[in-house]
Motif scaffolding. Structure first.
Motif, PDB file in Angstrom:
ATOM      1  N   GLN A  83       0.659  -1.245   0.043  1.00 62.80           N
ATOM      2  CA  GLN A  83       0.110   0.055  -0.069  1.00 62.80           C
ATOM      3  C   GLN A  83       0.817   1.030   0.012  1.00 62.80           C
ATOM      4  O   GLN A  83       0.677   2.365  -0.754  1.00 62.80           O
ATOM      5  N   VAL A  84       1.792   1.260   0.792  1.00 63.39           N
ATOM      6  CA  VAL A  84       2.655   2.490   1.040  1.00 63.39           C
ATOM      7  C   VAL A  84       3.497   2.789  -0.206  1.00 63.39           C
ATOM      8  O   VAL A  84       3.752   4.014  -0.618  1.00 63.39           O
ATOM      9  N   TYR A  85       4.156   1.674  -0.658  1.00 64.60           N
ATOM     10  CA  TYR A  85       5.336   1.733  -1.749  1.00 64.60           C
ATOM     11  C   TYR A  85       4.388   1.449  -3.254  1.00 64.60           C
ATOM     12  O   TYR A  85       5.122   1.066  -3.935  1.00 64.60           O
ATOM     13  N   SER A  86       3.202   1.860  -3.340  1.00 64.29           N
ATOM     14  CA  SER A  86       2.383   1.299  -4.753  1.00 64.29           C
ATOM     15  C   SER A  86       2.773   2.455  -5.660  1.00 64.29           C
ATOM     16  O   SER A  86       2.360   2.178  -6.893  1.00 64.29           O
ATOM     17  N   GLY A  87       3.060   3.592  -5.146  1.00 65.80           N
ATOM     18  CA  GLY A  87       3.437   4.755  -6.125  1.00 65.80           C
ATOM     19  C   GLY A  87       2.288   5.837  -6.165  1.00 65.80           C
ATOM     20  O   GLY A  87       2.418   6.787  -6.680  1.00 65.80           O
ATOM     21  N   ASP A  94       7.728  14.127   7.381  1.00 66.58           N
ATOM     22  CA  ASP A  94       8.528  13.283   8.366  1.00 66.58           C
ATOM     23  C   ASP A  94       8.125  11.550   8.597  1.00 66.58           C
ATOM     24  O   ASP A  94       8.242  11.105   9.396  1.00 66.58           O
ATOM     25  N   PHE A  95       7.981  11.248   7.147  1.00 64.42           N
ATOM     26  CA  PHE A  95       7.651   9.938   6.958  1.00 64.42           C
ATOM     27  C   PHE A  95       8.617   8.815   7.623  1.00 64.42           C
ATOM     28  O   PHE A  95       9.718   9.126   7.079  1.00 64.42           O
ATOM     29  N   ARG A  96       8.240   7.721   8.383  1.00 56.87           N
ATOM     30  CA  ARG A  96       8.711   6.694   8.662  1.00 56.87           C
ATOM     31  C   ARG A  96       8.070   5.689   8.501  1.00 56.87           C
ATOM     32  O   ARG A  96       6.914   5.677   9.280  1.00 56.87           O
ATOM     33  N   PHE A  97       8.314   4.595   7.644  1.00 54.37           N
ATOM     34  CA  PHE A  97       7.478   3.450   7.826  1.00 54.37           C
ATOM     35  C   PHE A  97       7.290   2.855   9.029  1.00 54.37           C
ATOM     36  O   PHE A  97       6.325   2.132   9.431  1.00 54.37           O
ATOM     37  N   SER A  98       8.207   2.697   9.890  1.00 51.64           N
ATOM     38  CA  SER A  98       8.312   2.022  11.277  1.00 51.64           C
ATOM     39  C   SER A  98       7.109   2.861  11.971  1.00 51.64           C
ATOM     40  O   SER A  98       6.226   2.140  12.694  1.00 51.64           O
ATOM     41  N   ASP A  99       6.740   4.122  11.948  1.00 51.59           N
ATOM     42  CA  ASP A  99       5.580   4.675  12.482  1.00 51.59           C
ATOM     43  C   ASP A  99       4.385   4.328  11.887  1.00 51.59           C
ATOM     44  O   ASP A  99       3.284   3.965  12.564  1.00 51.59           O
ATOM     45  N   VAL A 100       4.064   4.229  10.547  1.00 45.24           N
ATOM     46  CA  VAL A 100       3.250   3.743   9.942  1.00 45.24           C
ATOM     47  C   VAL A 100       2.671   2.119  10.165  1.00 45.24           C
ATOM     48  O   VAL A 100       1.528   2.058  10.713  1.00 45.24           O
ATOM     49  N   VAL A 101       3.601   1.194  10.326  1.00 43.86           N
ATOM     50  CA  VAL A 101       3.299   0.037  10.706  1.00 43.86           C
ATOM     51  C   VAL A 101       2.919  -0.176  12.173  1.00 43.86           C
ATOM     52  O   VAL A 101       2.073  -1.083  12.421  1.00 43.86           O
ATOM     53  N   THR A 102       3.555   0.386  13.038  1.00 38.09           N
ATOM     54  CA  THR A 102       3.163   0.351  14.483  1.00 38.09           C
ATOM     55  C   THR A 102       1.923   1.000  14.548  1.00 38.09           C
ATOM     56  O   THR A 102       0.978   0.520  15.512  1.00 38.09           O
ATOM     57  N   ASN A 103       1.411   1.911  14.017  1.00 39.11           N
ATOM     58  CA  ASN A 103       0.004   2.741  14.246  1.00 39.11           C
ATOM     59  C   ASN A 103      -0.937   1.974  13.712  1.00 39.11           C
ATOM     60  O   ASN A 103      -1.884   1.793  14.123  1.00 39.11           O
TER      61      ASN A 103
END
Length: 195
Positions: A83-87, A94-103
């Protein structure tokens, strides 16, 4: 190297059950390493559509698919990466994938990362980078987007960052894949702006 993937099935009680379940996997073209009562080992982890198809085929036969919590977590992580890296993801400053996945998954990132590495035999960070590079290759070959747009769409900080990661992961420069696109277009008689 991906490790074997175990699936647990409730309701298997005899040899005929094993044969029925083996037939389901054969029909779905999912390679199986081993089938015993209540457990199937496949060659690699299965996608969400594979799991749904298996569940759909097993339920009418009286079987229930039971999924290991760790493998379900890994599948959820992979879906989130997609979803995140679909384009089309709107990356905040201040994007961090770790924040997205934990949330989204409501779990500690260290635990998520550890489970992912255990199941997939690759770090989550490396998996994400490989996914982004594969997506970049796809965009380079099948679209006329420039490298700057691709870097932006896939969350790279700059074209230079994308190019470095690309070279590091593939051994090739992004321009190599643009050349593949040009060759494909010339063979089909199209120009660079047509698809």
């Amino acid at each position: 190297m991906l490790s074997n993937y175990k699936i647990f099935i409730k309701g298997m009680v005899c040899e005929r059950c094993i044969l029925a379940v083996r037939e389901v996997f054969r029909e779905l073209n999912i390679p199986v390493v081993n089938i015993t009562l209540g457990e199937i080992t496949t060659v690699s982890a299965l996608s969400a559509p594979d799991i749904a198809a298996i569940r759909e085929k097993l339920e009418p036969l009286g079987f229930t698919l039971l999924e290991n919590k760790k493998t379900k977590l890994v599948r959820d992580i992979k879906e989130l990466v997609e979803q995140v890296y679909s384009g089309s993801y709107d990356f905040p400053a201040d994007f961090r994938f770790s924040d997205v996945v934990t949330n989204r998954l409501h779990k500690d990132y260290n635990m998520i990362s550890s489970v992912f590495s255990e199941i997939e035999d690759i770090t989550l960070e490396k998996y994400i980078m490989e996914y982004r590079i594969e997506k970049a290759k796809e965009l380079l070959v099948y679209t006329d987007e420039n490298l700057s747009d691709i870097a932006f769409k896939l969350g790279f900080s700059s074209v230079a960052h994308l190019s470095r990661q690309f070279k590091s992961n593939t051994g090739l420069n992004p321009s190599h894949f643009k050349e593949i696109r040009k060759s494909k277009l010339s063979l089909s008689g199209k120009t660079g702006s047509q698809d």
